[in-house]
Design an enzyme around this catalytic site. Structure first.
Site, PDB file in Angstrom:
ATOM      1  N   ASP A   1       0.858  -1.185   0.000  1.00 15.79           N
ATOM      2  CA  ASP A   1       0.000   0.000   0.000  1.00 15.79           C
ATOM      3  C   ASP A   1       0.897   1.238   0.000  1.00 15.79           C
ATOM      4  O   ASP A   1       2.108   1.133   0.173  1.00 15.79           O
ATOM      5  CB  ASP A   1      -0.938   0.004   1.218  1.00 15.79           C
ATOM      6  CG  ASP A   1      -0.211  -0.313   2.510  1.00 15.79           C
ATOM      7  OD1 ASP A   1       0.971   0.098   2.656  1.00 15.79           O
ATOM      8  OD2 ASP A   1      -0.796  -0.960   3.376  1.00 15.79           O
TER       9      ASP A   1
ATOM     10  N   ASP B   1       1.576   4.922   1.698  1.00 16.91           N
ATOM     11  CA  ASP B   1       1.279   5.836   2.795  1.00 16.91           C
ATOM     12  C   ASP B   1       1.862   7.198   2.477  1.00 16.91           C
ATOM     13  O   ASP B   1       2.959   7.316   1.932  1.00 16.91           O
ATOM     14  CB  ASP B   1       1.892   5.314   4.098  1.00 16.91           C
ATOM     15  CG  ASP B   1       1.329   3.958   4.472  1.00 16.91           C
ATOM     16  OD1 ASP B   1       0.101   3.817   4.489  1.00 16.91           O
ATOM     17  OD2 ASP B   1       2.121   3.026   4.709  1.00 16.91           O
TER      18      ASP B   1
ATOM     19  N   ASP C   1       9.477   4.025  13.014  1.00 20.17           N
ATOM     20  CA  ASP C   1      10.079   2.900  13.737  1.00 20.17           C
ATOM     21  C   ASP C   1      11.503   2.556  13.294  1.00 20.17           C
ATOM     22  O   ASP C   1      12.436   2.589  14.085  1.00 20.17           O
ATOM     23  CB  ASP C   1       9.167   1.667  13.722  1.00 20.17           C
ATOM     24  CG  ASP C   1       8.585   1.350  12.346  1.00 20.17           C
ATOM     25  OD1 ASP C   1       9.014   1.996  11.361  1.00 20.17           O
ATOM     26  OD2 ASP C   1       7.723   0.464  12.257  1.00 20.17           O
TER      27      ASP C   1
HETATM   28  P1  ATP Z   1       3.803  -2.758   5.108  1.00 28.27           P
HETATM   29  O1  ATP Z   1       2.653  -1.826   4.796  1.00 28.27           O
HETATM   30  O2  ATP Z   1       4.474  -3.328   3.933  1.00 28.27           O
HETATM   31  O3  ATP Z   1       3.458  -3.754   6.137  1.00 28.27           O
HETATM   32  P2  ATP Z   1       4.925  -0.362   6.194  1.00 28.27           P
HETATM   33  O4  ATP Z   1       6.322  -0.016   6.568  1.00 28.27           O
HETATM   34  O5  ATP Z   1       4.271   0.482   5.159  1.00 28.27           O
HETATM   35  O6  ATP Z   1       4.939  -1.879   5.794  1.00 28.27           O
HETATM   36  P3  ATP Z   1       2.729   0.343   7.883  1.00 28.27           P
HETATM   37  O7  ATP Z   1       2.181  -0.384   9.042  1.00 28.27           O
HETATM   38  O8  ATP Z   1       1.894   0.494   6.667  1.00 28.27           O
HETATM   39  O9  ATP Z   1       4.097  -0.369   7.527  1.00 28.27           O
HETATM   40  O10 ATP Z   1       3.176   1.758   8.411  1.00 28.27           O
HETATM   41  C1  ATP Z   1       3.615   2.786   7.542  1.00 28.27           C
HETATM   42  C2  ATP Z   1       4.771   3.537   8.161  1.00 28.27           C
HETATM   43  O11 ATP Z   1       4.367   4.148   9.379  1.00 28.27           O
HETATM   44  C3  ATP Z   1       5.965   2.676   8.532  1.00 28.27           C
HETATM   45  O12 ATP Z   1       6.814   2.475   7.458  1.00 28.27           O
HETATM   46  C4  ATP Z   1       6.602   3.505   9.637  1.00 28.27           C
HETATM   47  O13 ATP Z   1       7.355   4.554   9.085  1.00 28.27           O
HETATM   48  C5  ATP Z   1       5.407   4.097  10.333  1.00 28.27           C
HETATM   49  N1  ATP Z   1       4.950   3.264  11.465  1.00 28.27           N
HETATM   50  C6  ATP Z   1       3.987   2.320  11.436  1.00 28.27           C
HETATM   51  N2  ATP Z   1       3.815   1.759  12.633  1.00 28.27           N
HETATM   52  C7  ATP Z   1       4.685   2.360  13.459  1.00 28.27           C
HETATM   53  C8  ATP Z   1       4.990   2.225  14.860  1.00 28.27           C
HETATM   54  N3  ATP Z   1       4.353   1.354  15.624  1.00 28.27           N
HETATM   55  N4  ATP Z   1       5.943   3.044  15.366  1.00 28.27           N
HETATM   56  C9  ATP Z   1       6.581   3.946  14.600  1.00 28.27           C
HETATM   57  N5  ATP Z   1       6.350   4.106  13.298  1.00 28.27           N
HETATM   58  C10 ATP Z   1       5.416   3.331  12.715  1.00 28.27           C
HETATM   59 MG    MG Z   2       2.269   0.383   4.523  1.00 29.05          MG
END
Ligand code: ATP
Ligand code: MG
Length: 459
Positions: A79, A81, A160
């Site tokens: 996805d 963001d 994170d």
């Molecule tokens: P994927 O969507 O492929 O699982 P992602 O890195 O995009 O991986 P998401 O859960 O969609 O993960 O979160 C988007 C972004 O928000 C992350 O890349 C990170 O920068 C931030 N993020 C998400 N959860 C946290 C958290 N618990 N603490 C700090 N930052 C976070």
């Molecule tokens: Mg994501």
């Protein structure tokens, strides 16, 4: 793909765009558009639409997180963001097709048919200079509210991992790397931003995220990032069961379930997700082999299905992960025929599990049916086999049975029988049923006395 090398040249080579300076005062390293691999073609039209509309309204707009990370790794993001300096209400005003969501973390979902673009406002860290209405921390240091807005630099610091803090700017198509994520992408390292203990205390789920990304991307967890996990794992216990359920789906249904399980065990976190399963694993050394082999088989099976683009239901996975505690529970129930005993045990096991992770009914019902099937599949005489074939849970139950056998359980070739039966002609099936003769008793190894005692003891 030469772009990562190019990237390293820019970051560390002769033509470094910015002199490395003291961490705290340095801005991002800016990677120009011709020196990174991300092109607008790789980004979904809807995400681009949102980025451009924000920019045209005078706001900053960046693609961030997994979208940037996965594109730099040559993968397909799950996805997209977006991060912006527009406040949620302002974002909401720009998009009729949007809704404001979240309390702990307020953000906007812009919906385009089935695709949802998540737009978050830059967050700052909060050092007590507001009165607790926008940011809150529990006694253990956990962030229970995180709505203090800030600059893009500040936003990057509270993400994170370094590889998740790279920002693709729609204004100029540059990538802003705030935490040295490009270097960690290059060395395939999961590294938490900031002080690890503090960051895990703020949000213990980050420990699970470290494991998830390591397994999914086949990265190593940096020592400083991994070392505190053993000590802090218990902080997962108070995390709401609903959030934990979301996390286990992401952990086990992303196509790397087997690797994820191994890492969860390495870092001693599995016990906080499935305590009863962990207890079953530890209960009996001789059983351990069988229990873990079965779990790994089931996860590998799901991984393979996902790899082939087939669907995997969470119910199947949960049925597998909770199969061992179900068995121990059944073994403790006396004076009940097998099916009611199974139902009682299922009830107990689920009740215990939902203290750690919730299990929505739409999954617990089929899960119980898959377990049920394990008792029904041995009973094939007469026209029972034909009827079972029609059962909506036959396929899942049969797959489950095959995994039990593959992991070493001796079921007298039951799986093979069902394979032949399914693919046999009408006559062959008839013959197979005949050969079985009358009402063969299923083998009951664990509790041979169960059945005799039930009639006398049941009121
Ligand atoms: P994927 O969507 O492929 O699982 P992602 O890195 O995009 O991986 P998401 O859960 O969609 O993960 O979160 C988007 C972004 O928000 C992350 O890349 C990170 O920068 C931030 N993020 C998400 N959860 C946290 C958290 N618990 N603490 C700090 N930052 C976070
Ligand atoms: Mg994501």
């Amino acid at each position: 793909m030469g772009f990562i090398n190019k990237l390293m040249d820019i970051l560390f080579g002769q033509n470094t765009a910015r002199e490395p300076v003291d961490e705290a005062t340095s801005g991002p390293r800016v990677i120009p558009r011709d020196q990174h691999g991300i092109s607008r073609r790789d980004i979904s039209d809807n995400a681009l639409k949102v980025l451009y509309r924000l920019k045209d309204a005078g706001y900053q707009a960046y693609l961030v997180g997994g979208g940037v990370r996965d594109l730099l790794l040559g993968g397909q993001p799950k996805d997209f963001d977006i991060a912006t300096d527009a406040h949620p209400e302002q974002v909401h005003k720009l998009f009729r097709n949007s809704i404001l969501i979240g309390r702990r973390f307020r953000l906007v979902h812009v919906r385009f048919g089935r695709e949802i673009i998540e737009v978050a406002t830059f967050r700052a860290s909060h050092n007590g200079d507001n009165n607790g209405t926008e940011a809150r921390q529990s006694e253990s240091g956990m962030l229970t509210r995180d709505n203090v807005y800030g600059t893009v630099d500040e936003d990057a610091q509270r993400r994170d991992f370094t590889i998740n803090a790279m920002y693709y700017n729609i204004d100029g198509f540059t990538i802003h790397d705030f935490a040295n994520g490009a270097a960690d992408i290059q060395s395939r390292t999961i590294r938490i931003i900031g002080e690890p203990y503090e960051r895990y205390r703020e949000d213990p789920v980050r420990m699970l995220r470290a494991i998830r990304f390591a397994a999914k991307l086949d990265f190593d967890i940096a020592d400083q990032t991994g070392d505190p996990i053993d000590e802090l794992g218990h902080l997962l216990q108070p995390i709401p069961a609903a959030r934990m359920f979301e996390e286990i789906l992401k952990l086990f249904l992303a196509g790397q379930g087997e690797a994820t399980y191994e890492l969860l065990q390495d870092y001693n976190l599995f016990r906080y997700l499935f305590p009863a399963t962990q207890a079953a694993i530890e209960a009996d050394q001789s059983e351990q082999q069988l229990v873990e082999t079965f779990i790994l088989r089931a996860l590998r099976n799901s991984d393979e299905r996902i790899g082939h683009g087939k669907s995997v239901t969470p119910a199947f996975l949960l049925a597998a992960l909770l199969w061992a505690p179900l068995q121990s529970r059944v073994a403790k129930i006396n004076n009940m025929p097998p099916l009611p005993a199974l139902h009682q045990a299922a009830q107990d096991v689920i009740q215990e599990q939902v203290r750690s992770t919730s299990i929505p009914r739409r999954f617990s019902t089929p899960m119980k049916e898959i377990w049920d099937m394990q008792l029904r599949l041995p009973r094939r005489h007469g026209n029972r086999a034909e009827q079972l074939l029609e059962h909506k849970r036959f396929r899942a139950g049969y797959d489950f049975l095959l995994i039990r056998e593959a992991s070493g359980e001796d079921l007298d070739g039951l799986g093979e029988w069902w394979t032949r039966f399914q693919y046999g002609s009408d006559e062959q099936r008839l013959e197979m049923s005949k050969v079985l003769g009358k009402a063969p008793r299923p083998k009951r190894k664990r509790k041979p006395t169960n059945h005799q005692s039930d009639s006398s003891n049941q009121a």
